[in-house]
Design a protein around this motif. Sequence first.
Motif, PDB file in Angstrom:
ATOM      1  N   ASN A  64       0.844  -1.192   0.000  1.00 28.31           N
ATOM      2  CA  ASN A  64       0.000   0.000   0.000  1.00 28.31           C
ATOM      3  C   ASN A  64       0.881   1.244   0.000  1.00 28.31           C
ATOM      4  N   HIS A  66      -0.685   4.463  -0.165  1.00 27.84           N
ATOM      5  CA  HIS A  66      -1.526   5.596   0.222  1.00 27.84           C
ATOM      6  C   HIS A  66      -0.837   6.350   1.370  1.00 27.84           C
ATOM      7  N   ALA A  69      -0.917   4.848   4.691  1.00 29.27           N
ATOM      8  CA  ALA A  69      -0.193   3.583   4.881  1.00 29.27           C
ATOM      9  C   ALA A  69       1.291   3.807   5.147  1.00 29.27           C
ATOM     10  N   GLN A  72       5.846   2.512   5.494  1.00 26.46           N
ATOM     11  CA  GLN A  72       5.585   1.095   5.335  1.00 26.46           C
ATOM     12  C   GLN A  72       6.636   0.262   6.051  1.00 26.46           C
ATOM     13  N   ARG A 109      -1.759  -4.734   0.099  1.00 21.09           N
ATOM     14  CA  ARG A 109      -3.007  -4.317  -0.570  1.00 21.09           C
ATOM     15  C   ARG A 109      -3.347  -5.263  -1.718  1.00 21.09           C
ATOM     16  N   ARG A 163      -3.657   1.152  12.766  1.00 24.95           N
ATOM     17  CA  ARG A 163      -4.159   1.745  11.524  1.00 24.95           C
ATOM     18  C   ARG A 163      -5.519   1.155  11.201  1.00 24.95           C
ATOM     19  N   HIS A 167      -5.645  -0.094   5.369  1.00 24.03           N
ATOM     20  CA  HIS A 167      -4.234   0.276   5.491  1.00 24.03           C
ATOM     21  C   HIS A 167      -3.547  -0.453   6.645  1.00 24.03           C
TER      22      HIS A 167
END
Length: 336
Positions: A64, A66, A69, A72, A109, A163, A167
Amino acid sequence: MKKRNWIAAAAVGALLAGCSENTDDAPGSGKPDEAMVDTTYTEPFTGLEAEEVPDMRPVIATINNHPKARPQSGLSEADVVYEMLAEGDITRLLALYQSELPESIGPVRSARDYFVELAAAHNALYLAHGYSPDAETLLEKGAVDNLNGMRYDGTLFKRSPDRVAPHNSYITGDAVMEGALDSGFRMDKPDSPDWTFDASPPAGGEPAGEAEVTYGADSNFVSRYAFDPAESVYSRESGGAETADLDDGEAVRLSNILVLQVPHRTVDGKGRRALDLEAGGSALVFRDGNVYETTWESRGGIPTAMDGTEPFPLAPGKTWIHFVPETPSQHATHKP
């Protein structure tokens, strides 16, 4: 989690079972002691030297990208990261792990059909959580060995309480190996890409100590790179923040940045895309503080930067590969 730890553990029983009383290779037998031979190997996706034979099948995970997110987990350990549009101007990442598996990977994702095709071209074990209709069809047909959070949510894939969905889906390196073993997927004998690595930069480049890659007007999906000549690596930031690991803060450091212009088209009302990863086209390669204008072509299904009729020589180390549309608003810029 170093991937060879799992391979070595799995092999212990076979090694013990294979022992015999044959002493032909014992010390003093006159045969060379292979353990004393100083042998090095080359990691297939980084070109870096290794002390052991590269023995793990690649793992490719849909990560992901976004803003909700970020940061990471696991990007700093990836040998290669592919970045491309999923829908609209939002990108997703395909992180490829071969030289090692991180302790945590995610947020994971959903799949797209061209993600599946790219994973299959690498003969990788593919990780995703969810799928588009076209990707679901490919996965159901067995296009690539895969572990999907739609089946393993709450078991192999865990939800982070820090989260909100979508996400918050993560998988550990140990769970990847557990899932592969339970599913009967082999995890050895990696295929090597048709890539070339050379520590000496080729002639013909222009100075480019900084680079920027855009995917439209949203600044959250602008990637900036800066070359550090002292370390011979690029730092990376996205959306104005350095790309670093959530768990230990380790920053992504890269030896190569590739920008490949790929034909895109929109395929549905949700803005999902189709990418033609067989078409070939224009490409930029950033390495050693230089930029090279070149082309790319598909070699065995893997988009590969070319130097004439041969693969372009990459610097040994980690690589970030951008697939960008063939439009003026989505491209790379650079300056000395």
